[in-house]
Design a protein around this motif. Structure first.
Motif, PDB file in Angstrom:
ATOM      1  N   LEU A  74       0.798  -1.218   0.000  1.00 43.01           N
ATOM      2  CA  LEU A  74       0.000   0.000   0.000  1.00 43.01           C
ATOM      3  C   LEU A  74       0.835   1.275   0.000  1.00 43.01           C
ATOM      4  O   LEU A  74       0.308   2.355  -0.265  1.00 43.01           O
ATOM      5  CB  LEU A  74      -0.916   0.021   1.236  1.00 43.01           C
ATOM      6  CG  LEU A  74      -1.881  -1.156   1.393  1.00 43.01           C
ATOM      7  CD1 LEU A  74      -2.621  -1.039   2.716  1.00 43.01           C
ATOM      8  CD2 LEU A  74      -2.866  -1.206   0.226  1.00 43.01           C
ATOM      9  N   SER A  75       2.118   1.164   0.293  1.00 41.99           N
ATOM     10  CA  SER A  75       2.956   2.347   0.443  1.00 41.99           C
ATOM     11  C   SER A  75       4.410   1.997   0.165  1.00 41.99           C
ATOM     12  O   SER A  75       4.830   0.840   0.328  1.00 41.99           O
ATOM     13  CB  SER A  75       2.815   2.908   1.868  1.00 41.99           C
ATOM     14  OG  SER A  75       3.797   3.882   2.153  1.00 41.99           O
ATOM     15  N   ALA A  76       5.178   3.014  -0.205  1.00 45.12           N
ATOM     16  CA  ALA A  76       6.618   2.832  -0.421  1.00 45.12           C
ATOM     17  C   ALA A  76       7.416   3.010   0.865  1.00 45.12           C
ATOM     18  O   ALA A  76       8.653   2.977   0.838  1.00 45.12           O
ATOM     19  CB  ALA A  76       7.111   3.832  -1.467  1.00 45.12           C
ATOM     20  N   THR A  77       6.742   3.161   2.003  1.00 40.96           N
ATOM     21  CA  THR A  77       7.436   3.439   3.266  1.00 40.96           C
ATOM     22  C   THR A  77       8.381   2.307   3.651  1.00 40.96           C
ATOM     23  O   THR A  77       9.531   2.547   4.037  1.00 40.96           O
ATOM     24  CB  THR A  77       6.417   3.680   4.392  1.00 40.96           C
ATOM     25  OG1 THR A  77       5.564   4.764   4.016  1.00 40.96           O
ATOM     26  CG2 THR A  77       7.116   4.032   5.693  1.00 40.96           C
ATOM     27  N   TRP A  78       7.919   1.056   3.583  1.00 35.46           N
ATOM     28  CA  TRP A  78       8.766  -0.069   3.970  1.00 35.46           C
ATOM     29  C   TRP A  78      10.012  -0.124   3.089  1.00 35.46           C
ATOM     30  O   TRP A  78      11.119  -0.338   3.581  1.00 35.46           O
ATOM     31  CB  TRP A  78       7.987  -1.377   3.857  1.00 35.46           C
ATOM     32  CG  TRP A  78       8.720  -2.566   4.401  1.00 35.46           C
ATOM     33  CD1 TRP A  78       8.679  -3.072   5.667  1.00 35.46           C
ATOM     34  CD2 TRP A  78       9.638  -3.404   3.666  1.00 35.46           C
ATOM     35  NE1 TRP A  78       9.507  -4.171   5.777  1.00 35.46           N
ATOM     36  CE2 TRP A  78      10.104  -4.402   4.574  1.00 35.46           C
ATOM     37  CE3 TRP A  78      10.092  -3.420   2.352  1.00 35.46           C
ATOM     38  CZ2 TRP A  78      10.997  -5.387   4.193  1.00 35.46           C
ATOM     39  CZ3 TRP A  78      10.989  -4.405   1.968  1.00 35.46           C
ATOM     40  CH2 TRP A  78      11.439  -5.372   2.886  1.00 35.46           C
ATOM     41  N   GLU A  79       9.850   0.088   1.791  1.00 36.24           N
ATOM     42  CA  GLU A  79      11.000   0.050   0.879  1.00 36.24           C
ATOM     43  C   GLU A  79      11.975   1.181   1.197  1.00 36.24           C
ATOM     44  O   GLU A  79      13.198   0.994   1.142  1.00 36.24           O
ATOM     45  CB  GLU A  79      10.531   0.143  -0.566  1.00 36.24           C
ATOM     46  CG  GLU A  79      11.634  -0.024  -1.598  1.00 36.24           C
ATOM     47  CD  GLU A  79      12.352  -1.368  -1.480  1.00 36.24           C
ATOM     48  OE1 GLU A  79      13.601  -1.371  -1.552  1.00 36.24           O
ATOM     49  OE2 GLU A  79      11.676  -2.388  -1.308  1.00 36.24           O
ATOM     50  N   ALA A  80      11.430   2.373   1.530  1.00 36.58           N
ATOM     51  CA  ALA A  80      12.302   3.483   1.931  1.00 36.58           C
ATOM     52  C   ALA A  80      13.055   3.132   3.209  1.00 36.58           C
ATOM     53  O   ALA A  80      14.227   3.491   3.381  1.00 36.58           O
ATOM     54  CB  ALA A  80      11.474   4.751   2.131  1.00 36.58           C
ATOM     55  N   GLY A  81      12.370   2.413   4.117  1.00 32.77           N
ATOM     56  CA  GLY A  81      13.031   1.983   5.340  1.00 32.77           C
ATOM     57  C   GLY A  81      14.157   1.008   5.061  1.00 32.77           C
ATOM     58  O   GLY A  81      15.231   1.082   5.671  1.00 32.77           O
ATOM     59  N   ARG A  82      13.931   0.103   4.127  1.00 34.62           N
ATOM     60  CA  ARG A  82      14.981  -0.857   3.771  1.00 34.62           C
ATOM     61  C   ARG A  82      16.200  -0.137   3.204  1.00 34.62           C
ATOM     62  O   ARG A  82      17.339  -0.489   3.534  1.00 34.62           O
ATOM     63  CB  ARG A  82      14.445  -1.884   2.776  1.00 34.62           C
ATOM     64  CG  ARG A  82      15.474  -2.963   2.450  1.00 34.62           C
ATOM     65  CD  ARG A  82      14.879  -4.151   1.744  1.00 34.62           C
ATOM     66  NE  ARG A  82      14.438  -3.841   0.394  1.00 34.62           N
ATOM     67  CZ  ARG A  82      14.115  -4.768  -0.508  1.00 34.62           C
ATOM     68  NH1 ARG A  82      14.161  -6.049  -0.178  1.00 34.62           N
ATOM     69  NH2 ARG A  82      13.716  -4.420  -1.714  1.00 34.62           N
ATOM     70  N   GLN A  83      15.962   0.884   2.374  1.00 30.63           N
ATOM     71  CA  GLN A  83      17.081   1.650   1.824  1.00 30.63           C
ATOM     72  C   GLN A  83      17.817   2.387   2.935  1.00 30.63           C
ATOM     73  O   GLN A  83      19.059   2.465   2.942  1.00 30.63           O
ATOM     74  CB  GLN A  83      16.559   2.655   0.787  1.00 30.63           C
ATOM     75  CG  GLN A  83      17.659   3.456   0.098  1.00 30.63           C
ATOM     76  CD  GLN A  83      18.629   2.563  -0.651  1.00 30.63           C
ATOM     77  OE1 GLN A  83      18.216   1.776  -1.488  1.00 30.63           O
ATOM     78  NE2 GLN A  83      19.912   2.673  -0.347  1.00 30.63           N
ATOM     79  N   ALA A  84      17.060   2.918   3.904  1.00 28.91           N
ATOM     80  CA  ALA A  84      17.678   3.624   5.022  1.00 28.91           C
ATOM     81  C   ALA A  84      18.584   2.696   5.825  1.00 28.91           C
ATOM     82  O   ALA A  84      19.701   3.077   6.220  1.00 28.91           O
ATOM     83  CB  ALA A  84      16.594   4.219   5.921  1.00 28.91           C
ATOM     84  N   VAL A  85      18.119   1.483   6.064  1.00 29.84           N
ATOM     85  CA  VAL A  85      18.926   0.523   6.824  1.00 29.84           C
ATOM     86  C   VAL A  85      20.193   0.166   6.053  1.00 29.84           C
ATOM     87  O   VAL A  85      21.281   0.046   6.640  1.00 29.84           O
ATOM     88  CB  VAL A  85      18.094  -0.741   7.135  1.00 29.84           C
ATOM     89  CG1 VAL A  85      18.974  -1.828   7.756  1.00 29.84           C
ATOM     90  CG2 VAL A  85      16.945  -0.397   8.076  1.00 29.84           C
ATOM     91  N   ARG A  86      20.079   0.015   4.747  1.00 27.52           N
ATOM     92  CA  ARG A  86      21.268  -0.263   3.932  1.00 27.52           C
ATOM     93  C   ARG A  86      22.261   0.892   4.016  1.00 27.52           C
ATOM     94  O   ARG A  86      23.476   0.689   4.141  1.00 27.52           O
ATOM     95  CB  ARG A  86      20.862  -0.488   2.474  1.00 27.52           C
ATOM     96  CG  ARG A  86      20.171  -1.813   2.198  1.00 27.52           C
ATOM     97  CD  ARG A  86      19.679  -1.838   0.772  1.00 27.52           C
ATOM     98  NE  ARG A  86      19.085  -3.112   0.399  1.00 27.52           N
ATOM     99  CZ  ARG A  86      18.372  -3.302  -0.703  1.00 27.52           C
ATOM    100  NH1 ARG A  86      18.166  -2.292  -1.544  1.00 27.52           N
ATOM    101  NH2 ARG A  86      17.858  -4.484  -0.978  1.00 27.52           N
ATOM    102  N   ASP A  87      21.732   2.125   3.925  1.00 25.07           N
ATOM    103  CA  ASP A  87      22.604   3.299   4.003  1.00 25.07           C
ATOM    104  C   ASP A  87      23.334   3.367   5.341  1.00 25.07           C
ATOM    105  O   ASP A  87      24.476   3.849   5.411  1.00 25.07           O
ATOM    106  CB  ASP A  87      21.783   4.583   3.810  1.00 25.07           C
ATOM    107  CG  ASP A  87      21.231   4.718   2.398  1.00 25.07           C
ATOM    108  OD1 ASP A  87      21.696   3.983   1.504  1.00 25.07           O
ATOM    109  OD2 ASP A  87      20.319   5.554   2.197  1.00 25.07           O
ATOM    110  N   MET A  88      22.668   2.898   6.390  1.00 25.96           N
ATOM    111  CA  MET A  88      23.266   2.901   7.728  1.00 25.96           C
ATOM    112  C   MET A  88      24.212   1.731   7.954  1.00 25.96           C
ATOM    113  O   MET A  88      24.969   1.724   8.925  1.00 25.96           O
ATOM    114  CB  MET A  88      22.163   2.813   8.799  1.00 25.96           C
ATOM    115  CG  MET A  88      21.249   3.999   8.885  1.00 25.96           C
ATOM    116  SD  MET A  88      19.818   3.612   9.954  1.00 25.96           S
ATOM    117  CE  MET A  88      20.635   3.257  11.524  1.00 25.96           C
TER     118      MET A  88
END
Length: 280
Positions: free
Chosen positions: A88-102
């Motif tokens: 329903l949203s791109a939020t989870w995918e954005a979170g996954r990218q954030a974790v990778r960046d970290m």
């Protein structure tokens, strides 16, 4: 210290629970023309029926900042981030990218709530209560996953055009016929909105809603959530019926849908979440 739970503003949890359990909430965004409104932070009147009103997920940068702050607050015990359904949203995918960046895949664990609204909020509560009780990172994560996979969510909406326009309703539901003579009852199935039933009146739709919730609750204890958009009287009636049909219900939370969900559900929407066994 303790594991810190992060979520997004769709979770719709009462402020007192958020404060009591130390939950970090990242706002979703509502786009009104050329204005970007942060849900729960920026107050502005929104015409939810306008075709120019849309929503967007937090950016990976916003989520990364929240995760870093939460990880620091945890004293290294870790973070569990529970977000609304990736269907329903791109939020989870954005979170996954954030974790990778970290580079924090072992200390920041993501959970797809498979829902939205209190269907996200209840897994958040389950995780945060486990963390407050001293649960380790994997235990907090598993508490959220169990709640997400066990919950049942049902909606009654006045019209489906806003959901279809936003791509949130499967085209397989296209056999509605005239929405002037039918009221759809929807359900979340593995994070996707699907048609459960359709009836001719709102009263019959609410009866179907209550019956579905009672069936989902079973014979044991259950946590119940009721949400609405500009339908307080209907939500109160549904809550009363649920108390009668599910006398073993423990926790019952009621809330209005926030702007990010309201854009897609429209005025008059009422939703019910059932979590057998409760939120811990």
């Amino acid at each position: 210290m303790a594991v810190v739970v992060v979520t997004d503003s769709s979770a719709s949890l009462p402020a007192e629970l958020i404060g009591e359990l130390g939950i970090r909430v990242v706002p979703l965004h509502v786009l009104v023309g050329d204005r970007e409104i942060r849900e729960g932070i920026d107050e502005v009147a929104i015409d939810y029926a306008a075709e120019t009103v849309t929503t967007s997920a937090p950016s990976p940068g916003e989520l990364r900042d929240a995760y870093v702050e939460a990880l620091t607050r945890s004293g290294g015990d870790g973070v569990v981030a529970v977000h609304l359904s990736r269907q329903l949203s791109a939020t989870w995918e954005a979170g996954r990218q954030a974790v990778r960046d970290m580079d924090a895949t072992e200390s920041v664990l993501l959970v797809d709530s498979l829902g939205a609204g209190l269907a996200t909020g209840f897994p958040v509560l389950a995780a945060a209560r486990c963390a407050a009780a001293g649960g380790a990172l994997t235990e907090v994560y598993e508490a959220a996953v169990r709640a997400a996979s066990s919950s049942h969510t049902f909606f009654v909406v006045n019209r489906t055009e806003q959901l279809r326009r936003g791509g949130r309703l499967s085209t397989a539901a296209g056999f509605f016929g005239s929405e002037l003579v039918s009221k759809p009852v929807l359900q979340l199935v593995q994070g996707r909105l699907e048609l459960r039933d359709k009836v001719r009146t709102r009263s019959k739709a609410f009866a179907k809603l209550v019956a579905a919730a009672a069936e989902a609750a079973g014979a044991g204890t259950a946590a119940i959530g009721v949400q609405h958009l500009d339908a307080a009287e209907a939500a109160e009636s549904v809550t009363t019926q649920l108390r009668e049909r599910i006398p073993q219900a423990g926790e019952i939370l009621t809330a209005e849908f926030g702007p990010a969900l309201a854009v897609h559900l429209g005025f008059g929407a009422v939703g019910v979440l059932v979590l057998p066994g409760g939120c811990g």
